[in-house]
Design a protein around this motif. Structure first.
Motif, PDB file in Angstrom:
ATOM      1  N   GLY A 138       0.967  -1.519  -0.119  1.00 35.94           N
ATOM      2  CA  GLY A 138       0.010   0.236   0.332  1.00 35.94           C
ATOM      3  C   GLY A 138       0.851   1.301  -0.012  1.00 35.94           C
ATOM      4  N   LEU A 142       2.755   2.255  -3.737  1.00 36.58           N
ATOM      5  CA  LEU A 142       1.478   1.921  -4.631  1.00 36.58           C
ATOM      6  C   LEU A 142       0.939   3.850  -4.180  1.00 36.58           C
ATOM      7  N   THR A 143       0.690   3.999  -3.213  1.00 33.69           N
ATOM      8  CA  THR A 143       0.584   5.083  -2.754  1.00 33.69           C
ATOM      9  C   THR A 143       1.631   6.472  -2.890  1.00 33.69           C
ATOM     10  N   LEU A 173     -13.915 -13.188   5.536  1.00 33.59           N
ATOM     11  CA  LEU A 173     -13.104 -12.829   4.899  1.00 33.59           C
ATOM     12  C   LEU A 173     -13.404 -12.612   3.203  1.00 33.59           C
ATOM     13  N   ALA A 201     -14.872  -9.391   2.356  1.00 31.16           N
ATOM     14  CA  ALA A 201     -13.367  -8.771   2.288  1.00 31.16           C
ATOM     15  C   ALA A 201     -12.592  -8.462   1.528  1.00 31.16           C
ATOM     16  N   ALA A 209     -12.904  -5.853  -1.471  1.00 33.23           N
ATOM     17  CA  ALA A 209     -11.445  -5.051  -1.735  1.00 33.23           C
ATOM     18  C   ALA A 209     -11.170  -4.899  -3.410  1.00 33.23           C
ATOM     19  N   LEU A 234     -13.332  -2.106  -4.928  1.00 26.94           N
ATOM     20  CA  LEU A 234     -13.320  -1.326  -4.788  1.00 26.94           C
ATOM     21  C   LEU A 234     -12.099  -0.877  -5.966  1.00 26.94           C
ATOM     22  N   THR A 235     -10.785  -1.553  -5.937  1.00 27.09           N
ATOM     23  CA  THR A 235      -9.879  -1.281  -6.409  1.00 27.09           C
ATOM     24  C   THR A 235      -9.571  -1.351  -7.983  1.00 27.09           C
ATOM     25  N   LYS A 236     -10.733  -2.036  -8.467  1.00 30.51           N
ATOM     26  CA  LYS A 236     -11.530  -2.590 -10.271  1.00 30.51           C
ATOM     27  C   LYS A 236     -11.446  -0.694 -10.506  1.00 30.51           C
ATOM     28  N   ARG A 237     -10.500  -0.860 -12.012  1.00 33.65           N
ATOM     29  CA  ARG A 237     -10.527   0.322 -12.800  1.00 33.65           C
ATOM     30  C   ARG A 237     -11.668   0.570 -13.417  1.00 33.65           C
TER      31      ARG A 237
END
Lengths: 110, 166
Positions: B73, B76-77, B151, B154, B158, B161-164
């Motif tokens: 993380g 990536l940020t 799990l 979640a 996740a 949420l991160t899919k473009r």
């Protein structure tokens, strides 16, 4: 060994975690402080399990559940942080003020 | 003052010092690496408290997975690799007061409540895989299944949420 040693360590860890959550600006560093607080709770669970001599070992089993929940939390938390970063180009939590009701205060160190 | 007390005290000092470095370090990467030290010392504390399986799970999941996720993380940020002043917000004094107050209240409470309590670790069943597994699948099957569904949810969340957006 004395139970209060484990409980004191847990309380101090939790205090450090509280400080980290309130003082950090970077969302990743903030998540690390949250992990510290979860681990403080885990230490309490394990210590009380050993103290009670619980035949069901409920404390240790619950510590395992807390680890599972923490893993889920980190996964979703990092996904949110990445989504915010892609949208706003920043992970500083005090710059994300769109939901805030009041004007942003002037930062002391800038 | 037994050997367990001494070992636990040393591990506790290491754990606490690493935790303080996690929340005060000016490098994001250094903070993540201090988190490894803190969790490792905590795994040692679990071993002293006879929680063998929890200690290994701590090493496997926290040090192995969570910290690596944190490092991913941070990279990536595009977290700055060098020291940065911007890592802490302006409310450090307030945060220090809040943290000290929390630790003080909790610490005095537990020490006052459990002053003479003594953990007899020599006559406790070691919490190894067999013991914990038996307890987990005999008394806690439903929470276990709920945790697995949590799990899965979640992970799916996740990924979504991160899919473009296409």
């Amino acid at each position: 060994m004395h139970l209060s040693m484990a409980l004191l360590l847990s309380a101090l860890l939790f205090g450090v975690g509280v400080y980290g959550v309130l003082a950090r600006r970077n969302a990743i560093a903030l998540l690390m402080a949250v992990e510290l607080m979860l681990n403080a709770a885990n230490l309490d669970l394990v210590a009380f399990d050993a103290w009670f001599k619980d035949t069901m070992h409920a404390g240790q089993v619950f510590a395992l559940f807390v680890v599972v929940v923490a893993a889920a939390e980190v996964g979703v938390g990092l996904a949110i942080v990445l989504a915010v970063f892609r949208l706003r180009e920043t992970v500083a939590v005090d710059e994300l003020r769109q939901l805030a009701d009041v004007d942003p205060p002037v930062r002391a160190d800038t | 003052m037994t050997l367990a007390d001494v070992v636990f005290g040393l591990l506790g000092v290491v754990c606490l010092a690493a935790a303080i470095l996690v929340v005060t370090s000016r490098h994001v990467i250094h903070a993540a690496l201090w988190l490894v030290v803190c969790f490792g010392a905590l795994a040692g504390c679990y071993l002293v408290l006879t929680a063998e399986l929890v200690a290994w799970v701590q090493v496997l999941i926290y040090i192995g997975a969570v910290v690596v996720l944190m490092l991913f993380g941070a990279m990536l940020t595009r977290a700055p690799v060098g020291a940065v002043q911007q890592l802490d917000s302006g409310n450090r004094p307030v945060a220090a007061v809040a943290g000290l107050a929390t630790a003080g209240v909790l610490g005095t409470l537990v020490v006052a409540a459990f002053r003479g309590a003594y953990v007899d670790i020599h006559h406790t069943a070691i919490g190894d895989g067999k013991v914990i597994g038996t307890s987990l699948f005999r008394f806690f099957v439903l929470p276990f299944e709920v945790a697995s569904v949590l799990l899965l949810a979640a992970l799916v969340g996740a990924i979504v949420l991160t899919k473009r957006e296409a």
